[in-house]
Design a protein around this motif. Sequence first.
Motif, PDB file in Angstrom:
ATOM      1  N   ASN A 167       0.743  -1.280   0.007  1.00 27.72           N
ATOM      2  CA  ASN A 167       0.067   0.153  -0.062  1.00 27.72           C
ATOM      3  C   ASN A 167       1.048   1.117  -0.098  1.00 27.72           C
ATOM      4  O   ASN A 167       1.596   1.536   0.872  1.00 27.72           O
ATOM      5  CB  ASN A 167      -0.820  -0.100   1.356  1.00 27.72           C
ATOM      6  CG  ASN A 167      -1.344  -1.240   1.377  1.00 27.72           C
ATOM      7  OD1 ASN A 167      -2.300  -1.861   0.546  1.00 27.72           O
ATOM      8  ND2 ASN A 167      -1.261  -1.877   2.751  1.00 27.72           N
ATOM      9  N   VAL A 168       0.844   2.023  -0.985  1.00 26.94           N
ATOM     10  CA  VAL A 168       1.636   3.108  -1.390  1.00 26.94           C
ATOM     11  C   VAL A 168       1.107   4.389  -0.921  1.00 26.94           C
ATOM     12  O   VAL A 168      -0.011   4.442  -1.791  1.00 26.94           O
ATOM     13  CB  VAL A 168       2.660   3.118  -2.795  1.00 26.94           C
ATOM     14  CG1 VAL A 168       3.288   4.188  -2.929  1.00 26.94           C
ATOM     15  CG2 VAL A 168       3.260   1.568  -2.766  1.00 26.94           C
ATOM     16  N   MET A 169       1.459   5.077  -0.244  1.00 24.80           N
ATOM     17  CA  MET A 169       0.677   6.403   0.231  1.00 24.80           C
ATOM     18  C   MET A 169       1.132   7.442  -0.977  1.00 24.80           C
ATOM     19  O   MET A 169       2.063   7.355  -1.898  1.00 24.80           O
ATOM     20  CB  MET A 169       1.313   6.951   1.398  1.00 24.80           C
ATOM     21  CG  MET A 169       0.736   5.650   2.569  1.00 24.80           C
ATOM     22  SD  MET A 169      -0.848   5.910   3.044  1.00 24.80           S
ATOM     23  CE  MET A 169      -1.095   4.088   2.304  1.00 24.80           C
ATOM     24  N   PRO A 170       0.026   8.315  -1.169  1.00 28.20           N
ATOM     25  CA  PRO A 170       0.560   9.518  -2.142  1.00 28.20           C
ATOM     26  C   PRO A 170       1.687  10.060  -1.900  1.00 28.20           C
ATOM     27  O   PRO A 170       2.238  10.424  -0.762  1.00 28.20           O
ATOM     28  CB  PRO A 170      -0.635  10.413  -1.920  1.00 28.20           C
ATOM     29  CG  PRO A 170      -1.698   9.713  -1.084  1.00 28.20           C
ATOM     30  CD  PRO A 170      -1.203   8.602  -0.147  1.00 28.20           C
TER      31      PRO A 170
ATOM     32  N   GLY B  97       3.446  -0.590   4.611  1.00 34.98           N
ATOM     33  CA  GLY B  97       3.836   1.016   4.393  1.00 34.98           C
ATOM     34  C   GLY B  97       3.072   1.592   5.533  1.00 34.98           C
ATOM     35  O   GLY B  97       3.082   1.181   6.543  1.00 34.98           O
ATOM     36  N   GLY B  98       2.711   2.977   5.057  1.00 39.08           N
ATOM     37  CA  GLY B  98       1.982   3.929   6.182  1.00 39.08           C
ATOM     38  C   GLY B  98       0.796   3.499   6.130  1.00 39.08           C
ATOM     39  O   GLY B  98      -0.054   4.397   6.664  1.00 39.08           O
ATOM     40  N   SER B  99       0.043   2.275   5.584  1.00 37.61           N
ATOM     41  CA  SER B  99      -1.372   2.558   5.413  1.00 37.61           C
ATOM     42  C   SER B  99      -2.074   2.442   6.908  1.00 37.61           C
ATOM     43  O   SER B  99      -3.187   2.860   6.757  1.00 37.61           O
ATOM     44  CB  SER B  99      -1.681   1.218   4.781  1.00 37.61           C
ATOM     45  OG  SER B  99      -1.241   0.062   5.190  1.00 37.61           O
ATOM     46  N   THR B 100      -1.462   1.913   8.004  1.00 36.06           N
ATOM     47  CA  THR B 100      -2.192   2.146   9.273  1.00 36.06           C
ATOM     48  C   THR B 100      -2.389   3.309   9.838  1.00 36.06           C
ATOM     49  O   THR B 100      -3.467   3.780  10.006  1.00 36.06           O
ATOM     50  CB  THR B 100      -1.133   1.654  10.561  1.00 36.06           C
ATOM     51  OG1 THR B 100       0.043   2.076  10.332  1.00 36.06           O
ATOM     52  CG2 THR B 100      -1.256  -0.016  10.305  1.00 36.06           C
ATOM     53  N   PHE B 101      -1.468   4.436   9.321  1.00 36.03           N
ATOM     54  CA  PHE B 101      -1.727   5.816   9.441  1.00 36.03           C
ATOM     55  C   PHE B 101      -2.759   6.545   8.636  1.00 36.03           C
ATOM     56  O   PHE B 101      -3.620   7.308   9.187  1.00 36.03           O
ATOM     57  CB  PHE B 101      -0.591   6.755   9.485  1.00 36.03           C
ATOM     58  CG  PHE B 101       0.753   5.995  10.220  1.00 36.03           C
ATOM     59  CD1 PHE B 101       0.687   5.666  11.606  1.00 36.03           C
ATOM     60  CD2 PHE B 101       2.150   5.514   9.540  1.00 36.03           C
ATOM     61  CE1 PHE B 101       1.846   5.257  12.139  1.00 36.03           C
ATOM     62  CE2 PHE B 101       3.135   4.766  10.234  1.00 36.03           C
ATOM     63  CZ  PHE B 101       2.888   4.723  11.517  1.00 36.03           C
ATOM     64  N   ALA B 102      -2.982   5.956   7.539  1.00 36.26           N
ATOM     65  CA  ALA B 102      -3.984   6.318   6.685  1.00 36.26           C
ATOM     66  C   ALA B 102      -5.267   6.199   6.982  1.00 36.26           C
ATOM     67  O   ALA B 102      -6.141   6.628   6.991  1.00 36.26           O
ATOM     68  CB  ALA B 102      -3.747   5.954   5.010  1.00 36.26           C
ATOM     69  N   VAL B 103      -5.534   4.745   7.640  1.00 40.85           N
ATOM     70  CA  VAL B 103      -6.524   4.274   8.201  1.00 40.85           C
ATOM     71  C   VAL B 103      -6.984   5.000   9.621  1.00 40.85           C
ATOM     72  O   VAL B 103      -8.110   5.418   9.677  1.00 40.85           O
ATOM     73  CB  VAL B 103      -6.371   2.547   8.619  1.00 40.85           C
ATOM     74  CG1 VAL B 103      -7.713   2.196   9.456  1.00 40.85           C
ATOM     75  CG2 VAL B 103      -6.480   1.855   7.329  1.00 40.85           C
ATOM     76  N   THR B 104      -6.113   5.378  10.112  1.00 43.64           N
ATOM     77  CA  THR B 104      -6.381   6.437  11.214  1.00 43.64           C
ATOM     78  C   THR B 104      -7.051   7.573  10.825  1.00 43.64           C
ATOM     79  O   THR B 104      -8.300   8.122  11.222  1.00 43.64           O
ATOM     80  CB  THR B 104      -5.000   6.588  12.017  1.00 43.64           C
ATOM     81  OG1 THR B 104      -4.375   5.456  12.745  1.00 43.64           O
ATOM     82  CG2 THR B 104      -5.275   7.929  13.082  1.00 43.64           C
TER      83      THR B 104
ATOM     84  N   ASP C 201      -7.357  -0.342  -8.027  1.00 45.92           N
ATOM     85  CA  ASP C 201      -6.155   0.052  -8.224  1.00 45.92           C
ATOM     86  C   ASP C 201      -5.751   1.329  -7.248  1.00 45.92           C
ATOM     87  O   ASP C 201      -6.073   2.410  -7.939  1.00 45.92           O
ATOM     88  CB  ASP C 201      -5.464   0.311  -9.517  1.00 45.92           C
ATOM     89  CG  ASP C 201      -4.338   0.228  -9.750  1.00 45.92           C
ATOM     90  OD1 ASP C 201      -3.534   0.189  -8.763  1.00 45.92           O
ATOM     91  OD2 ASP C 201      -3.581   0.304 -10.932  1.00 45.92           O
ATOM     92  N   MET C 202      -5.287   1.067  -6.093  1.00 43.70           N
ATOM     93  CA  MET C 202      -5.336   1.938  -5.127  1.00 43.70           C
ATOM     94  C   MET C 202      -3.940   2.835  -5.400  1.00 43.70           C
ATOM     95  O   MET C 202      -2.860   2.729  -4.606  1.00 43.70           O
ATOM     96  CB  MET C 202      -5.169   1.449  -3.698  1.00 43.70           C
ATOM     97  CG  MET C 202      -6.219   0.796  -3.250  1.00 43.70           C
ATOM     98  SD  MET C 202      -7.522   1.937  -2.534  1.00 43.70           S
ATOM     99  CE  MET C 202      -8.844   0.889  -2.192  1.00 43.70           C
ATOM    100  N   LYS C 203      -3.914   3.645  -6.332  1.00 41.87           N
ATOM    101  CA  LYS C 203      -2.945   4.618  -6.475  1.00 41.87           C
ATOM    102  C   LYS C 203      -2.875   5.793  -5.494  1.00 41.87           C
ATOM    103  O   LYS C 203      -1.858   6.520  -5.614  1.00 41.87           O
ATOM    104  CB  LYS C 203      -2.915   5.341  -7.838  1.00 41.87           C
ATOM    105  CG  LYS C 203      -2.647   4.216  -8.932  1.00 41.87           C
ATOM    106  CD  LYS C 203      -1.549   3.986  -9.733  1.00 41.87           C
ATOM    107  CE  LYS C 203      -1.237   2.586 -10.105  1.00 41.87           C
ATOM    108  NZ  LYS C 203      -2.198   2.377 -11.084  1.00 41.87           N
ATOM    109  N   ALA C 204      -3.948   6.114  -4.917  1.00 45.14           N
ATOM    110  CA  ALA C 204      -4.104   7.084  -4.316  1.00 45.14           C
ATOM    111  C   ALA C 204      -4.724   7.013  -2.732  1.00 45.14           C
ATOM    112  O   ALA C 204      -3.996   6.143  -2.061  1.00 45.14           O
ATOM    113  CB  ALA C 204      -5.195   8.165  -4.903  1.00 45.14           C
ATOM    114  N   ILE C 205      -5.173   7.899  -2.250  1.00 44.45           N
ATOM    115  CA  ILE C 205      -5.470   8.219  -0.958  1.00 44.45           C
ATOM    116  C   ILE C 205      -5.916   7.228   0.180  1.00 44.45           C
ATOM    117  O   ILE C 205      -5.308   7.133   1.196  1.00 44.45           O
ATOM    118  CB  ILE C 205      -6.794   9.182  -0.729  1.00 44.45           C
ATOM    119  CG1 ILE C 205      -6.417  10.165   0.342  1.00 44.45           C
ATOM    120  CG2 ILE C 205      -8.023   8.629  -0.860  1.00 44.45           C
ATOM    121  CD1 ILE C 205      -5.375  11.043   0.090  1.00 44.45           C
ATOM    122  N   ASN C 206      -6.788   6.171  -0.350  1.00 46.22           N
ATOM    123  CA  ASN C 206      -7.359   5.241   0.467  1.00 46.22           C
ATOM    124  C   ASN C 206      -6.167   4.257   1.269  1.00 46.22           C
ATOM    125  O   ASN C 206      -4.980   4.196   0.598  1.00 46.22           O
ATOM    126  CB  ASN C 206      -8.353   4.313  -0.141  1.00 46.22           C
ATOM    127  CG  ASN C 206      -9.453   4.114   1.231  1.00 46.22           C
ATOM    128  OD1 ASN C 206      -8.917   3.972   2.239  1.00 46.22           O
ATOM    129  ND2 ASN C 206     -10.832   4.052   0.733  1.00 46.22           N
TER     130      ASN C 206
END
Lengths: 763, 763
Positions: free
Chosen positions: B81-84, B322-329, B455-460
Amino acid sequence: MGNGYVGARTPRREDARLLTGKSRYVASVRLPGMAYAHVVRSPVAHGRLLGCDTKAARAVEGVLDVILPADAAGLRLPCVNVMPGQLMTSYPVLDDAVRYVGQPLAVVVAETPQAARDAADLLDLDLDELPAVVGAERALSDDAPLLHPDLGSNVLFDFVMGDDDCAAAVEGAEHVVEMTFRMGRVSPYPLEPRGVVASYASYAGDELTVHLSSQAPHHAREHLAEALGLSHDRVRVVSRDTGGGFGAKEHLYPDETLACLAAIRLGRPVSWSEPPGDRLFATLPARQAVHRGRLALDGDGRFVAMDVDVLGDLGAHPSNVGGSTFAVTATLLPGPYRFDRFAVRVRGVVTTTTPTGSYRGFGQPEAALTRERLIDEAARRLGLDPVELRLRNMLRPDELPYTTRVFQTYDSGDYPRALRTLRDLVRPVEKDDGRRRGVGYSCHVESTGMGPSMDMKAINAAAGGYETAILRMEQDGSVVVSSGVVSMGQGIETALAQIAADRVGVPIERVRVVLGDTATTPYSSIGAVASRSLAVGGGALVRAAVRLRDRLLALAAHRLEADAGDLEIADGSVRVQGDPRASLTLRDLATSAWRGWDLPEGFAPGLEERVSYDPEGYTFAYGAHAAAVAVDPETGAVEVERYWVVNDAGVLVNPTVVEGQLTGGVAQGIGQALTEEIGYTDDGQPIAEYLPPTTREVPGIEVVLMETPSPLTPGGMKGVGEAGTIGPPAAIANAVAAALPEIAAQVTDVPLTPAVVWSLLRA
Amino acid sequence: MGNGYVGARTPRREDARLLTGKSRYVASVRLPGMAYAHVVRSPVAHGRLLGCDTKAARAVEGVLDVILPADAAGLRLPCVNVMPGQLMTSYPVLDDAVRYVGQPLAVVVAETPQAARDAADLLDLDLDELPAVVGAERALSDDAPLLHPDLGSNVLFDFVMGDDDCAAAVEGAEHVVEMTFRMGRVSPYPLEPRGVVASYASYAGDELTVHLSSQAPHHAREHLAEALGLSHDRVRVVSRDTGGGFGAKEHLYPDETLACLAAIRLGRPVSWSEPPGDRLFATLPARQAVHRGRLALDGDGRFVAMDVDVLGDLGAHPSNVGGSTFAVTATLLPGPYRFDRFAVRVRGVVTTTTPTGSYRGFGQPEAALTRERLIDEAARRLGLDPVELRLRNMLRPDELPYTTRVFQTYDSGDYPRALRTLRDLVRPVEKDDGRRRGVGYSCHVESTGMGPSMDMKAINAAAGGYETAILRMEQDGSVVVSSGVVSMGQGIETALAQIAADRVGVPIERVRVVLGDTATTPYSSIGAVASRSLAVGGGALVRAAVRLRDRLLALAAHRLEADAGDLEIADGSVRVQGDPRASLTLRDLATSAWRGWDLPEGFAPGLEERVSYDPEGYTFAYGAHAAAVAVDPETGAVEVERYWVVNDAGVLVNPTVVEGQLTGGVAQGIGQALTEEIGYTDDGQPIAEYLPPTTREVPGIEVVLMETPSPLTPGGMKGVGEAGTIGPPAAIANAVAAALPEIAAQVTDVPLTPAVVWSLLRA
């Protein structure tokens, strides 16, 4: 369609492991805590086990269990193919009624194979012996003991097929040739002996995992589950490499079933492997039959009628396949010829010998021997050239499809061309060494691609069956084929990989083939038998590949905003023809499909096709064989000096594999014609002398391949696995008769051992 | 629909083996010729491996191989999961640039685990040490060393979500509460340690078989294949029983990848199991973040706006997730409330500590802590009842579906009823023992049923994903379910069996569930994570079951010449309602289907459904928690005396399993709230003192289950696997603040250890 893989002489991919000791045979399965079973067999042909003292055996160090008939009460195996009116449709796995030498009477399980054998020697069997019944004709006689007194007869089935007025047609014909043929009992001899490793986990979710050397793992799974009273979903059969089968491993045997019972009783894995000395009476033999045949011709040598009485020796009881080999004989007796009338009677009788079963060719070599010998004898009597007589009566291509008087519909082929091609090949040996020489021919039509699926309550030989192919493209563009057929050295792995690579459009190195595991392959009710793996299994794969390719193109069309019809698959990409920049890699497309990203409307995620192909009917291959023999009049020894085959198995996927199959089959046919036979003494003791041919007995074999696509199977393939075995007994017997015209009418039985030929010459 | 299995308290079928020592963990896999790997880890936090003398190690008897970074050049694992704007999307498995204590530097492979360890001790690592960077705030400072100098920054991503005018809305509001929260680094602690047994067969058809303790075997398979340069079709991952995961086992780690590399290099099976002492720095920890949050209210206590700055500690490099836990927060920060404006900034920074990854709750406990503490502090400052303040701002059932300002669409539920139900349950403890007492509340909305695929290129936060169920009825009427989700002790095997039995109409004892093997289960891109196994995997099964039942009825209608609508399945048969004589057994029907006998027109043979369910969107469970605590003012020790949970996870398949999941989750949440933390010294050495709660720290937990079906998922289920962990840190921190109003504004950090509370009280 196609990328050049179908039709190419691709090297066999399975050989890399088979030839380097890395094959995955049952004997290489080693599980923690594994115990070893030894099957104790009857030393007498007929009788009753009154008791068995196990005390001394149980006292042997390392002995874990002794299983007697009472411990296996109710454990039965079925006859899959039941003949009309058949009296017996299943048999007990362990029985105290003894009916053949080698019948399992007990199983000893121990920590080591040696301990199991040692303990087995100490079992005290109390056997009450009865008179033996050897030979089908003996079993018919009024004073023969009944093997199954409750059935009231030694004849388990007796039915007729064909024209009611056939006998009248024969009797009214100008010429009638009548002969009686006896086919010896032969034994399949795979390189890997039969074997099993069974393990049973007895927690909630009980599971029986069975590593089995088998041609038909799904079939074995069903019968094991039913016999052992287990839910089907809890049984898994794994047959990753089967080291040859030749029909012997389409059966589920009492031995393997008992090893599974032992594993369940013990709660530990149990291994069993057939000891070499047991094969001749424990692995099912085949082909023992007596045919009384009549061929009727008119004055022009036209085949007016033929009738045959097939008397089959079932052995002690019907095996898994029951009497179906004899029924196949019946349905294939007409061969590639026209008959105005045709009829056959088929009887299966029990004798105090090992039950007979499947063997490569499955009744067809017997049919060819009877028909082709009758034709040669007719030609001799009428003074006609045997090839000309055949051509005069042979079905022409324009007559096909053609339904015989025993309901077989031949789909396609050019039988006369095969025979003419063969005749042009034949070069008799000319040498002056005191031996007498002759050339013999035989022609046959072969039923392959067994199908369709139907509930066979009646006449036909065997339940047919569809096959299913699973074809998946992984996210990296690699391709996985999974099929219910089995790799047993015949090259099917390579052939399926060729089809997938060809039809999908990927390099063959990117195709993996998964076979032989009921947990990972689609259901197959029949397995790798009846020359059907490529025709039916490959047919299903062709259909799956077409669908997979269509899905790839549809996805690419969506992504490229192109018309699917303008796309091609090449070099790992889908591209717009004529526009090299507009392309997507298979990896990109497959990832998108599996991840569910950017799919067309209604396009389910994934890239896996699961397609069944249920044939509308059998497809029919055919062949013509010729043998040149030399007979030593002093010893009766027959040498096959040259051998020629013309064969048409439809579309050729891999000519090298086809030639290999034909050559190996001919070698087995030569064995049947000349040397191989399991004899029995009058008291039912098998004679432990069995002579398969070696390279010295098998000459160079010249093979010419014809290629008439089947109109039935997707891809046009027919089967070829058994073809080589069908012609040799007939061609060689005809060659011997040609070499020795003075005894030609007596050349009726196989094997034509030196003793047989010498006796005929002396008589 | 339904036969009473869904909703029943069916005993967990997996317990029969899990509780009797018959589970199938990786450590129970023993293969012939197996060797053992030991991973050598960095003793320093930051530096460079200049060299490694392996001579002494290689001389140890039994040592087979030593793998150094140069031997694994190019071997990388990806961030899924790649963050923006993320700067780094993969990382090397073995690197001579050292960035944390515990980073793998070498692997020793030997005949025994002991020999591998002994040899590892003799490796002479030449390390050039650099200054450590501990703490995300330190990593931001101008004088902090750059961990990845080529990237030019320790900030790997920095993005914002929500309303551009949120800051202005906050700043213009009547009341603003601003607090900064620090969440400690916690470690998943499964009963079964991480482990792998890899074996590689190197003939044509190379195959890597990997027994792996994993929550996501298909995911691991892809990443192993890509890392090792193998074709996907040649890699099989087996994860039959996973002994707890809690998120830690959704990652593929360098350790397991290196064990596979060792197996390929050696040509022998290689086993690796994480030594207990390595867990705290080798198994990925989670949750380390700093939140600066502001809650703005108007004079009526209405939530005008909220903004939060999430600063996440990625550790040395982004892990697989990656940083996806922080994005879920970020996406779950709004919770069950209405905000006029909302905004969040998310940054991920690298520090010289173990990379952080997934942990049950995945960013949601952090979101709840920040939001719910801000709400309680606002209530305290405004003199409002905290429950009343919540109810005033809570979304009502009639407002759902509701899309938040960070694009989450809540599907269904009654949040106020959950909170009111909770309030009615709460019974504060009244006791006079010198301790100070308080009750705290927290509410949350939980994202479950991860989907849809895109295709999660972005925010989620994370790529979503469909699940596929394969549902087969065998010829004897037994039923097999196969799914890509994994059994890791959470009860999914039982739940899937309940659904299949319920929907198909067979006894549950006849249903077998097959999970955790890429060779026998359908593809799952994600695996058993994100509380999605039942909602998505079970949803696919519901659809497959409906289809299987329809097919059975269609076949029975054909055979019985009845209308499918008049049929019912009961007692192992399909029968015409009201006509007990008109019936067919499931065995009869299934046999007919598989054999291809007597099927309706167009009915493909077989009785197996393979159905994918790709959710249209996430479904949202929710809950309300309350804790009653007692704080010892002399020691700062916090005791949770009582705990209450109201939870709604949609349709309940097995209330006992749901209660168990909630109770276990609360226990983990109590640990995070009070005791669990991996601390680091300033030079980057982990402090090896870690205190999970025991039964003494966890009180009896009262659970009330609500049941609002999801309108999205087939079957109406939502997820519940993580729910228990989300509420406790917030509820307990609120309870501590309520007990100690004089320091309430300083109750911001977890864990609230005695030292932390004592220090606040003394300050």
